[in-house]
Scaffold this motif. Sequence first.
Motif, PDB file in Angstrom:
ATOM      1  N   ARG A   1       0.903  -1.349   0.012  1.00 28.06           N
ATOM      2  CA  ARG A   1       0.118   0.030   0.035  1.00 28.06           C
ATOM      3  C   ARG A   1       0.827   1.284   0.109  1.00 28.06           C
ATOM      4  O   ARG A   1       0.599   2.242  -0.716  1.00 28.06           O
TER       5      ARG A   1
ATOM      6  N   ALA B   1       2.498   1.712  -3.523  1.00 26.26           N
ATOM      7  CA  ALA B   1       1.547   1.825  -4.497  1.00 26.26           C
ATOM      8  C   ALA B   1       1.221   3.415  -4.335  1.00 26.26           C
ATOM      9  O   ALA B   1       0.904   4.158  -5.307  1.00 26.26           O
TER      10      ALA B   1
ATOM     11  N   MET C   1       2.078   7.288  -6.769  1.00 21.83           N
ATOM     12  CA  MET C   1       1.221   8.230  -7.187  1.00 21.83           C
ATOM     13  C   MET C   1       1.942   9.790  -7.127  1.00 21.83           C
ATOM     14  O   MET C   1       1.247  10.776  -7.383  1.00 21.83           O
TER      15      MET C   1
ATOM     16  N   GLN D   1       1.737  13.806   2.999  1.00 25.08           N
ATOM     17  CA  GLN D   1       0.384  13.164   2.407  1.00 25.08           C
ATOM     18  C   GLN D   1       0.703  11.516   2.616  1.00 25.08           C
ATOM     19  O   GLN D   1      -0.475  10.946   2.736  1.00 25.08           O
TER      20      GLN D   1
ATOM     21  N   HIS E   1     -12.825   0.131  11.042  1.00 21.26           N
ATOM     22  CA  HIS E   1     -13.862  -0.872  10.673  1.00 21.26           C
ATOM     23  C   HIS E   1     -13.191  -2.070   9.669  1.00 21.26           C
ATOM     24  O   HIS E   1     -13.827  -3.168   9.690  1.00 21.26           O
ATOM     25  N   TRP E   2     -12.131  -1.599   8.965  1.00 23.04           N
ATOM     26  CA  TRP E   2     -11.615  -2.597   8.015  1.00 23.04           C
ATOM     27  C   TRP E   2     -10.632  -3.621   8.959  1.00 23.04           C
ATOM     28  O   TRP E   2     -10.209  -4.633   8.125  1.00 23.04           O
TER      29      TRP E   2
ATOM     30  N   PHE F   1       2.403   8.723 -14.891  1.00 18.87           N
ATOM     31  CA  PHE F   1       2.585   7.341 -14.845  1.00 18.87           C
ATOM     32  C   PHE F   1       1.837   6.531 -13.993  1.00 18.87           C
ATOM     33  O   PHE F   1       1.490   7.246 -12.739  1.00 18.87           O
TER      34      PHE F   1
ATOM     35  N   THR G   1      -3.292  -3.036  -2.773  1.00 15.67           N
ATOM     36  CA  THR G   1      -2.899  -1.459  -3.135  1.00 15.67           C
ATOM     37  C   THR G   1      -3.813  -0.843  -2.761  1.00 15.67           C
ATOM     38  O   THR G   1      -3.831   0.663  -2.689  1.00 15.67           O
TER      39      THR G   1
ATOM     40  N   LEU H   1      -6.707   1.173  -0.166  1.00 13.30           N
ATOM     41  CA  LEU H   1      -6.690   1.650   0.994  1.00 13.30           C
ATOM     42  C   LEU H   1      -8.094   1.180   1.674  1.00 13.30           C
ATOM     43  O   LEU H   1      -9.127   1.588   1.243  1.00 13.30           O
ATOM     44  N   PRO H   2      -8.231   0.456   2.347  1.00 13.19           N
ATOM     45  CA  PRO H   2      -9.340  -0.189   3.148  1.00 13.19           C
ATOM     46  C   PRO H   2     -10.056   0.884   3.956  1.00 13.19           C
ATOM     47  O   PRO H   2     -11.261   0.650   4.279  1.00 13.19           O
ATOM     48  N   TRP H   3      -9.316   1.886   4.452  1.00 14.49           N
ATOM     49  CA  TRP H   3     -10.257   2.979   5.028  1.00 14.49           C
ATOM     50  C   TRP H   3     -10.916   3.976   4.359  1.00 14.49           C
ATOM     51  O   TRP H   3     -11.544   4.928   4.875  1.00 14.49           O
ATOM     52  N   LYS H   4     -10.632   3.775   2.939  1.00 13.61           N
ATOM     53  CA  LYS H   4     -11.105   4.641   2.171  1.00 13.61           C
ATOM     54  C   LYS H   4     -12.250   3.984   1.147  1.00 13.61           C
ATOM     55  O   LYS H   4     -12.270   2.798   1.089  1.00 13.61           O
TER      56      LYS H   4
ATOM     57  N   LEU I   1      -8.244   9.031  -5.124  1.00 15.79           N
ATOM     58  CA  LEU I   1      -7.209   9.292  -4.522  1.00 15.79           C
ATOM     59  C   LEU I   1      -6.040  10.075  -4.975  1.00 15.79           C
ATOM     60  O   LEU I   1      -5.351  11.082  -4.714  1.00 15.79           O
ATOM     61  N   PRO I   2      -5.381   9.472  -6.396  1.00 19.48           N
ATOM     62  CA  PRO I   2      -4.587  10.195  -6.943  1.00 19.48           C
ATOM     63  C   PRO I   2      -4.906  11.464  -7.238  1.00 19.48           C
ATOM     64  O   PRO I   2      -3.938  12.475  -7.413  1.00 19.48           O
TER      65      PRO I   2
ATOM     66  N   HIS J   1      -6.901  13.784  -5.525  1.00 24.16           N
ATOM     67  CA  HIS J   1      -6.897  14.487  -4.375  1.00 24.16           C
ATOM     68  C   HIS J   1      -5.597  14.674  -3.869  1.00 24.16           C
ATOM     69  O   HIS J   1      -5.038  15.933  -3.539  1.00 24.16           O
ATOM     70  N   LEU J   2      -4.617  13.724  -4.310  1.00 22.29           N
ATOM     71  CA  LEU J   2      -3.125  14.081  -3.836  1.00 22.29           C
ATOM     72  C   LEU J   2      -2.624  15.054  -4.778  1.00 22.29           C
ATOM     73  O   LEU J   2      -1.636  15.783  -4.181  1.00 22.29           O
ATOM     74  N   GLN J   3      -3.164  15.205  -5.993  1.00 22.33           N
ATOM     75  CA  GLN J   3      -2.679  16.403  -6.888  1.00 22.33           C
ATOM     76  C   GLN J   3      -3.436  17.716  -6.605  1.00 22.33           C
ATOM     77  O   GLN J   3      -3.475  18.254  -7.535  1.00 22.33           O
ATOM     78  N   LYS J   4      -4.284  17.589  -5.492  1.00 18.97           N
ATOM     79  CA  LYS J   4      -5.110  18.967  -5.136  1.00 18.97           C
ATOM     80  C   LYS J   4      -6.019  19.461  -6.130  1.00 18.97           C
ATOM     81  O   LYS J   4      -6.121  20.507  -6.377  1.00 18.97           O
TER      82      LYS J   4
ATOM     83  N   TYR K   1     -16.795   0.044   1.029  1.00 17.99           N
ATOM     84  CA  TYR K   1     -15.180   0.035   1.311  1.00 17.99           C
ATOM     85  C   TYR K   1     -14.593  -1.267   0.478  1.00 17.99           C
ATOM     86  O   TYR K   1     -15.547  -2.228   0.203  1.00 17.99           O
TER      87      TYR K   1
ATOM     88  N   ARG L   1      -8.757   3.462 -10.902  1.00 19.08           N
ATOM     89  CA  ARG L   1      -7.449   4.455  -9.970  1.00 19.08           C
ATOM     90  C   ARG L   1      -6.580   4.906 -10.735  1.00 19.08           C
ATOM     91  O   ARG L   1      -6.190   5.820 -10.674  1.00 19.08           O
TER      92      ARG L   1
END
Lengths: 250, 249
Positions: free
Chosen positions: A147, A150, A154, A160, A245-246, B71, B81, B83-86, B94-95, B97-100, B126, B142
């Motif tokens: 994780r 990966a 990004m 972050q 929860h996960w 890339f 890969t 994210l289980p919390w999202k 996510l990508p 968000h990371l790039q604003k 989830y 993604r």
Amino acid sequence: MKKIIHFVSGPAVLFFVWYSVSALHLVEPFFLPGPLVTIKKFFQLLISGNILPDLFATLFRLGLSFLIAVLVGVPLGLMLGFSKKLYRHVEFLIDFFRSLPASALFPLFLILFGAADWSKIAVVAFASTLIVIFHTAYGVLHSSKTRTLATRLMGVNHWQLFCHVTWWETLPHTLVGLRHAVSLSLAVIIVTEMFVGTAVGLGRRIIDFQITYEMPNLYATILLAGLVGYLSNLVFIFLEARAVHWNGRV
Amino acid sequence: MPFPILINNLKKKFGDEEIYRDLTLTLENGAITALVGPNGCGKSTLLKILAGLVQPDSGECRLELREELKFSYIFQNYQETLLPWKTAADNIALPLHLQKYSRAAVNQKIARLAKWLPPSLALHRYPYQLSGGQQQLIAFWRALITDPKLLFIDESFSALDHEQALRLRLALQEYHCEQKATVVIVSHNVDEAVQLAKTIIVLSNRPTVVSQIIDNSLPYPRTPATLVTDEFFALRRQVLNALHKVMSI
């Protein structure tokens, strides 16, 4: 319905055994009052407000030492987790002090912090901080490499990565650490209240009731201390189910 | 402008096990290339080396303009890969968000995907609440949401049923043609390789070298109907023959 039966069956059996032993006078009734008398006393102590100052004093010490453990333990644990090298250097110390019974340190803390509340809070905070550090660092060290990798691909910066991945990877472990810490804290607080001068506190009341042989009161106070421990544990189990929860499903 | 990916005299050992001995190949820019070959011949490792996740022992790996290129990389263990919390939607976004990107821009991009996503896919769930195939879809989208110009896909259609796999292959072709993206796929599925790739590179057993390069000039998009044409079967046979040559049975 099934849940209620599961929940009630254990206490019901305990209650029955306790009641039988007491009613059949298998143990001298003076030393083991029946459950009904004890529960009556329990409510009397609460309703009369007699025990409340002690309860609050213990809760205050528990809360404050726990807060210190969180504020110090979580950031330190994260830091150690991030630096494997640093962690290796202090691993022995953490394991050693974590394994050392906290009550053994109390005389030392008494000298360092004096006989007031601070020495009690300090010793408890010290012991529980180590547990929080250990679990938090463990969480960072054992976070999923895939994780992290990966997400790193990004094009994230360190901050972050921490906010989106590492913090969440660590959270289940941190919460387990907090749960252990709160249980240990309560145990150590009760012990220090028993044997070191304090005017109020559940531990103090337990030892007082024992000295004066007020057995129903003694049992009722033990029951109250148990309830505090159980409820604080319950809060964390609830938090774990909600906040992570996960956990256990991936 | 052609900026091919060049791999020159690549050497890599894992312990005593020699993976590549002077592996040399070129991957065409703006094309889909499929790497096929026996298990353990280092297909995935090659992608990792190209992505800079694994260092080669020696040799040259030129991935021009990687810094400027957008890339994406879909891992073989795609489940690990996510994210289980999202939620699924947040994972896809996510990508961005990371790039604003702004909320509105993110939503717009996700809405554009809608036609490719099966209606049964609940994006508010989830990842652990979704099936393996659905998780693979999430990982796929993604990777594509940032419009990458270079895309590595490692066995990423393996958990899908036939219909979903076909749908995704069409989506990938459309994306590739629109964006002129360079795509490298690692696959065990010959049909998939032939349907998607312009060039199919058959690799040998370890120490791995290029065994055969098969060009596939079938026009895009290659639809399910293409899969039953004689030309397709001829190419498929060619790939199978090449694969059988490097097998030891």
